[in-house]
Design an enzyme around this catalytic site. Structure first.
Site, mmCIF file in Angstrom:
data_model
loop_
_atom_site.group_PDB
_atom_site.id
_atom_site.type_symbol
_atom_site.label_atom_id
_atom_site.label_comp_id
_atom_site.label_asym_id
_atom_site.label_seq_id
_atom_site.Cartn_x
_atom_site.Cartn_y
_atom_site.Cartn_z
ATOM 1 N N ARG A 42 -37.820 110.964 -47.643
ATOM 2 C CA ARG A 42 -36.845 110.281 -48.499
ATOM 3 C C ARG A 42 -35.415 110.774 -48.311
ATOM 4 O O ARG A 42 -34.470 110.050 -48.542
ATOM 5 C CB ARG A 42 -37.249 110.442 -49.973
ATOM 6 C CG ARG A 42 -38.514 109.683 -50.348
ATOM 7 C CD ARG A 42 -39.032 110.160 -51.674
ATOM 8 N NE ARG A 42 -39.145 111.614 -51.653
ATOM 9 C CZ ARG A 42 -39.453 112.364 -52.695
ATOM 10 N NH1 ARG A 42 -39.669 111.811 -53.871
ATOM 11 N NH2 ARG A 42 -39.536 113.672 -52.580
ATOM 12 N N LYS A 139 -55.511 118.179 -45.075
ATOM 13 C CA LYS A 139 -56.340 118.595 -46.191
ATOM 14 C C LYS A 139 -55.444 119.158 -47.295
ATOM 15 O O LYS A 139 -54.341 119.595 -46.966
ATOM 16 C CB LYS A 139 -57.364 119.653 -45.763
ATOM 17 C CG LYS A 139 -56.729 120.937 -45.192
ATOM 18 C CD LYS A 139 -57.178 122.193 -45.850
ATOM 19 C CE LYS A 139 -56.515 122.518 -47.133
ATOM 20 N NZ LYS A 139 -55.864 123.830 -47.198
ATOM 21 N N GLU A 207 -56.247 137.062 -46.346
ATOM 22 C CA GLU A 207 -54.803 136.848 -46.132
ATOM 23 C C GLU A 207 -54.026 137.892 -46.917
ATOM 24 O O GLU A 207 -54.417 138.233 -48.046
ATOM 25 C CB GLU A 207 -54.389 135.473 -46.649
ATOM 26 C CG GLU A 207 -55.035 134.313 -45.929
ATOM 27 C CD GLU A 207 -54.401 133.011 -46.374
ATOM 28 O OE1 GLU A 207 -53.412 132.607 -45.754
ATOM 29 O OE2 GLU A 207 -54.884 132.413 -47.353
ATOM 30 N N ASP A 226 -58.942 125.139 -51.862
ATOM 31 C CA ASP A 226 -57.907 125.272 -50.827
ATOM 32 C C ASP A 226 -58.506 125.733 -49.499
ATOM 33 O O ASP A 226 -58.054 125.320 -48.434
ATOM 34 C CB ASP A 226 -56.843 126.284 -51.308
ATOM 35 C CG ASP A 226 -55.694 126.446 -50.317
ATOM 36 O OD1 ASP A 226 -55.137 125.423 -49.889
ATOM 37 O OD2 ASP A 226 -55.356 127.592 -49.956
ATOM 38 N N HIS A 231 -61.984 124.761 -44.587
ATOM 39 C CA HIS A 231 -62.037 125.659 -43.428
ATOM 40 C C HIS A 231 -63.352 126.437 -43.353
ATOM 41 O O HIS A 231 -63.984 126.529 -42.300
ATOM 42 C CB HIS A 231 -60.890 126.669 -43.462
ATOM 43 C CG HIS A 231 -59.529 126.049 -43.592
ATOM 44 N ND1 HIS A 231 -59.177 124.894 -42.945
ATOM 45 C CD2 HIS A 231 -58.429 126.428 -44.287
ATOM 46 C CE1 HIS A 231 -57.913 124.595 -43.239
ATOM 47 N NE2 HIS A 231 -57.454 125.503 -44.058
HETATM 48 N N1 LIG Z 1 -47.314 123.979 -45.341
HETATM 49 C C1 LIG Z 1 -48.472 124.390 -44.831
HETATM 50 O O1 LIG Z 1 -48.602 125.464 -44.210
HETATM 51 C C2 LIG Z 1 -49.687 123.569 -45.006
HETATM 52 C C3 LIG Z 1 -49.622 122.301 -45.576
HETATM 53 N N2 LIG Z 1 -50.738 121.531 -45.674
HETATM 54 C C4 LIG Z 1 -50.677 120.179 -46.212
HETATM 55 O O2 LIG Z 1 -49.623 119.461 -45.574
HETATM 56 C C5 LIG Z 1 -49.029 118.541 -46.464
HETATM 57 C C6 LIG Z 1 -47.529 118.791 -46.558
HETATM 58 O O3 LIG Z 1 -47.317 120.100 -47.018
HETATM 59 P P1 LIG Z 1 -45.898 120.817 -46.914
HETATM 60 O O4 LIG Z 1 -45.225 120.508 -45.644
HETATM 61 O O5 LIG Z 1 -46.150 122.230 -47.251
HETATM 62 O O6 LIG Z 1 -45.100 120.117 -48.109
HETATM 63 P P2 LIG Z 1 -43.524 120.052 -48.352
HETATM 64 O O7 LIG Z 1 -43.341 119.858 -49.809
HETATM 65 O O8 LIG Z 1 -42.815 121.157 -47.674
HETATM 66 O O9 LIG Z 1 -43.096 118.714 -47.598
HETATM 67 C C7 LIG Z 1 -43.422 117.455 -48.086
HETATM 68 C C8 LIG Z 1 -42.560 116.415 -47.412
HETATM 69 O O10 LIG Z 1 -42.878 115.140 -47.936
HETATM 70 C C9 LIG Z 1 -41.683 114.390 -48.080
HETATM 71 N N3 LIG Z 1 -41.934 113.355 -49.065
HETATM 72 C C10 LIG Z 1 -42.228 113.500 -50.387
HETATM 73 N N4 LIG Z 1 -42.392 112.302 -50.971
HETATM 74 C C11 LIG Z 1 -42.201 111.375 -49.994
HETATM 75 C C12 LIG Z 1 -42.221 109.967 -49.969
HETATM 76 N N5 LIG Z 1 -42.480 109.228 -51.074
HETATM 77 N N6 LIG Z 1 -41.963 109.332 -48.817
HETATM 78 C C13 LIG Z 1 -41.709 110.044 -47.679
HETATM 79 N N7 LIG Z 1 -41.673 111.375 -47.645
HETATM 80 C C14 LIG Z 1 -41.920 112.041 -48.792
HETATM 81 C C15 LIG Z 1 -40.652 115.436 -48.486
HETATM 82 O O11 LIG Z 1 -39.341 115.115 -48.144
HETATM 83 P P3 LIG Z 1 -38.343 114.286 -49.077
HETATM 84 O O12 LIG Z 1 -38.247 115.031 -50.369
HETATM 85 O O13 LIG Z 1 -37.107 114.254 -48.272
HETATM 86 O O14 LIG Z 1 -38.954 112.960 -49.228
HETATM 87 C C16 LIG Z 1 -41.080 116.601 -47.586
HETATM 88 O O15 LIG Z 1 -40.476 116.462 -46.304
HETATM 89 C C17 LIG Z 1 -49.773 118.713 -47.778
HETATM 90 O O16 LIG Z 1 -50.859 117.807 -47.771
HETATM 91 C C18 LIG Z 1 -50.313 120.135 -47.698
HETATM 92 O O17 LIG Z 1 -51.475 120.298 -48.493
HETATM 93 C C19 LIG Z 1 -51.956 121.990 -45.195
HETATM 94 C C20 LIG Z 1 -52.102 123.234 -44.626
HETATM 95 C C21 LIG Z 1 -50.977 124.132 -44.514
HETATM 96 O O1 LIG Z 2 -54.950 125.448 -45.210
HETATM 97 C C1 LIG Z 2 -54.537 126.550 -45.538
HETATM 98 O O2 LIG Z 2 -54.592 127.543 -44.626
HETATM 99 C C2 LIG Z 2 -53.752 128.682 -44.756
HETATM 100 C C3 LIG Z 2 -54.343 129.749 -43.847
HETATM 101 O O3 LIG Z 2 -54.326 129.301 -42.515
HETATM 102 P P1 LIG Z 2 -54.392 130.345 -41.316
HETATM 103 O O4 LIG Z 2 -54.468 129.484 -40.105
HETATM 104 O O5 LIG Z 2 -53.142 131.171 -41.400
HETATM 105 O O6 LIG Z 2 -55.607 131.181 -41.535
HETATM 106 C C4 LIG Z 2 -53.682 129.174 -46.194
HETATM 107 O O7 LIG Z 2 -52.698 130.191 -46.309
HETATM 108 C C5 LIG Z 2 -53.318 128.033 -47.109
HETATM 109 O O8 LIG Z 2 -53.391 128.473 -48.461
HETATM 110 C C6 LIG Z 2 -54.251 126.853 -46.939
HETATM 111 O O9 LIG Z 2 -53.738 125.730 -47.633
#
Ligand SMILES: NC(=O)C1=CN([C@@H]2O[C@H](COP(=O)(O)OP(=O)(O)OC[C@H]3O[C@@H](n4cnc5c(N)ncnc54)[C@H](OP(=O)(O)O)[C@@H]3O)[C@@H](O)[C@H]2O)C=CC1
Ligand SMILES: O=C1O[C@H](COP(=O)(O)O)[C@@H](O)[C@H](O)[C@H]1O
Length: 485
Positions: A42, A139, A207, A226, A231
């Site tokens: 967004r 996930k 972790e 989670d 996993h």
């Molecule tokens: N971060 C990680 O290490 C991990 C994340 N995940 C999964 O990955 C997914 C994303 O996580 P993460 O990156 O941490 O989350 P973030 O909150 O960092 O990023 C979410 C993104 O979604 C965008 N967004 C939100 N609403 C909308 C919308 N309506 N339309 C388009 N874009 C939107 C936001 O940008 P904006 O506000 O500009 O729209 C932002 O770029 C989740 O499902 C999480 O569970 C899984 C494993 C590990």
């Molecule tokens: O999906 C997830 O994985 C990370 C751990 O991933 P790893 O590859 O570093 O073992 C975990 O920290 C997080 O809570 C979970 O959403």
């Protein structure tokens, strides 16, 4: 032209994992020449601003691995674009449809799972769910079976199952795939891989990080949902599954589903005996004082940051072999391993004072290092009148370690998965019925916790979880592995 759309392209996952993975794939010449990569979120920013951020993250990761190359970046930069969209609105997605043109589109939903249903519905209306298109879901899909099915039904209205790629990034880890090679590419282990020879299996994902700013998500999910639902159950499946007839996605996933279906349900009466919930309080991790979970959260919470479970698989191969799983935040080490503990000798001919020969153990280490090792007993060199034995660890990954060999670069798990999703190979992705079975089993555990009012036990940050975790093992006359791989 083919396109990869990263919804949430500016978020943590995209910036830390997905975009650097794409740089590495481009570096190795593995991306299709005509692939466009479009960030979509967004935030109102220009493509140039977005690309500058992408460069920063890719450059930092690539320099750390000594593979930064301006020529590769130029190629990657030419692929990149950004569009401000609200992905939940079909109207807002129309310009994106125009941008991607006629080729196939792979859409990666790197956004909160609470948006998945709305986004796929909007994608369908905007023409981004055509027969050649694919969707990749991070996930956790859902918080329980009910919400999983609600989301997945919306996904199924837009895409057929062969277009859906449910990511579990653990399946992209090199050692996890090596486990498949070890089990089914050799004849020596398979005859031993059963209840006759294996005493138990342990899966640990430790972790050192805490939950930190992620608590708004984490507090609703906890360690069970989670980490364990996805996993850890995936690792359990790969250890326990029967040999598939080939590496076809359906063959592999059929075998994994059979394992999940054979998991013995954990009844309410048993939950206190075979499961442990924990939550960290302040302590020392890596020599630094860290806050407890409640302090990070800003209020008292009953969410578990640690879980340990004994699982039993009711089939011929695994009858009587417990699978112990534990995972937690703020543990003393970042350590992910699977331990295959073989049975002790049926009779020992070595009666020396230092103790009995130790039972063989295979350790499949995923983190911090990647290795597979086997502990065997051998003779201590010398002329002692009574033969002395000692355990030695044989690394089964020696091929990587040869001093004349440069070890391969350690890849980000998402590299393999992005490549497979772009090719349409779903072997390393989770099928609907797998996720469904995993949720069913996990729901029984969480319901038993609610009904039995099972609260998390405290553990001090920097320790291996609450006492109950050691007791879970001790009750069966076993203990958690403490040797390194
Ligand atoms: N971060 C990680 O290490 C991990 C994340 N995940 C999964 O990955 C997914 C994303 O996580 P993460 O990156 O941490 O989350 P973030 O909150 O960092 O990023 C979410 C993104 O979604 C965008 N967004 C939100 N609403 C909308 C919308 N309506 N339309 C388009 N874009 C939107 C936001 O940008 P904006 O506000 O500009 O729209 C932002 O770029 C989740 O499902 C999480 O569970 C899984 C494993 C590990
Ligand atoms: O999906 C997830 O994985 C990370 C751990 O991933 P790893 O590859 O570093 O073992 C975990 O920290 C997080 O809570 C979970 O959403």
């Amino acid at each position: 032209m083919a396109a990869l759309v990263l919804f949430g392209g500016g978020g943590d996952l995209a910036m830390r994992m997905l975009l650097p993975s794409l740089y590495f794939l481009d570096h190795d010449g593995l991306l299709p020449d005509d692939l466009k990569i479009i960030g979509a979120a967004r935030s109102e920013e220009s493509a140039a601003e977005y690309i500058a951020k992408v460069r920063e993250t890719c450059e930092a990761k690539a320099k750390a691995d000594n593979v930064w190359d301006e020529a590769v970046w130029k190629r990657m930069e030419a692929r990149l674009d950004y569009l401000a969209v609200d992905a939940t609105s079909a109207e807002s997605l129309k310009p994106l449809k125009d941008k991607v043109g006629q080729g196939s589109v792979t859409s990666f939903l790197a956004v909160s799972p609470s948006l998945y249903a709305k986004i796929v519905t909007a994608m369908r209306a905007a023409g981004l769910a055509e027969v050649d298109d694919r969707v990749v879901l991070e996930k956790p899909v859902g918080r329980d079976l009910k919400t999983f099915l609600e989301i997945d039904d919306a996904v199924a209205d837009a895409f057929s199952e062969n277009q859906v790629f449910r990511i579990d990034h653990y399946l992209g880890k090199e050692t996890v795939q090596n486990l498949i090679a070890l089990r089914f590419g050799n004849t020596v282990f398979e005859p031993l891989w059963n209840a006759q020879n294996i005493d138990h299996v342990q899966i640990t994902v430790g972790e050192t990080v805490g939950v930190g700013d992620r608590w708004p998500y984490y507090d609703e999910y906890g360690a069970l949902r989670d980490m364990l639902q996805n996993h850890m159950l995936q690792l359990l499946c790969l250890v326990a599954m029967e040999p598939p007839s080939d590496l076809d996605p359906e063959s592999v996933r059929n075998e994994k589903v059979k394992v999940l279906r054979s998991l013995r349900p954990i009844t309410h009466d048993e939950a206190e005996r075979v499961t442990v919930r924990g939550q960290y309080v302040g302590g020392l991790v890596d020599g630094k004082l860290v806050k407890g979970y409640d302090e990070e959260r800003g209020q008292d919470s009953d969410t578990e940051t640690f879980v340990a479970i004994r699982a039993d698989i009711d089939n011929w191969r695994w009858a009587g072999v417990p699978f112990f799983m534990r995972t937690g935040k703020r543990l003393p080490e970042k350590r992910t391993e699977i331990v295959i503990q073989f049975k002790p000798l049926p009779h020992s001919i070595f009666d020396y004072e230092d103790g009995e020969p130790q039972a063989n153990k295979m350790i499949i280490e995923l983190q911090p290092e990647e290795d597979i090792s086997l502990t065997v007993m051998n003779k201590k060199a010398g002329l002692d009148s009574r033969m002395q034995l000692q355990p030695i660890k044989m690394s089964l990954s020696w091929g990587f370690r040869d001093k004349h060999d440069t070890p391969p670069r350690r890849r980000i798990a998402y590299e393999r998965l992005l490549l497979d999703a772009l090719k349409g190979d779903s072997t390393l992705f989770v099928r609907r019925d797998e996720a469904e079975q995993a949720w069913k089993w996990v729901d029984e555990v969480s319901e038993a916790w609610v009904d039995g009012d099972v609260k998390p036990q405290e553990y001090v940050a920097g320790t291996w979880g609450p006492d109950g975790s050691d007791m879970l093992m001790a009750r069966t006359g076993r203990d958690w592995n403490t040797t390194d791989a």
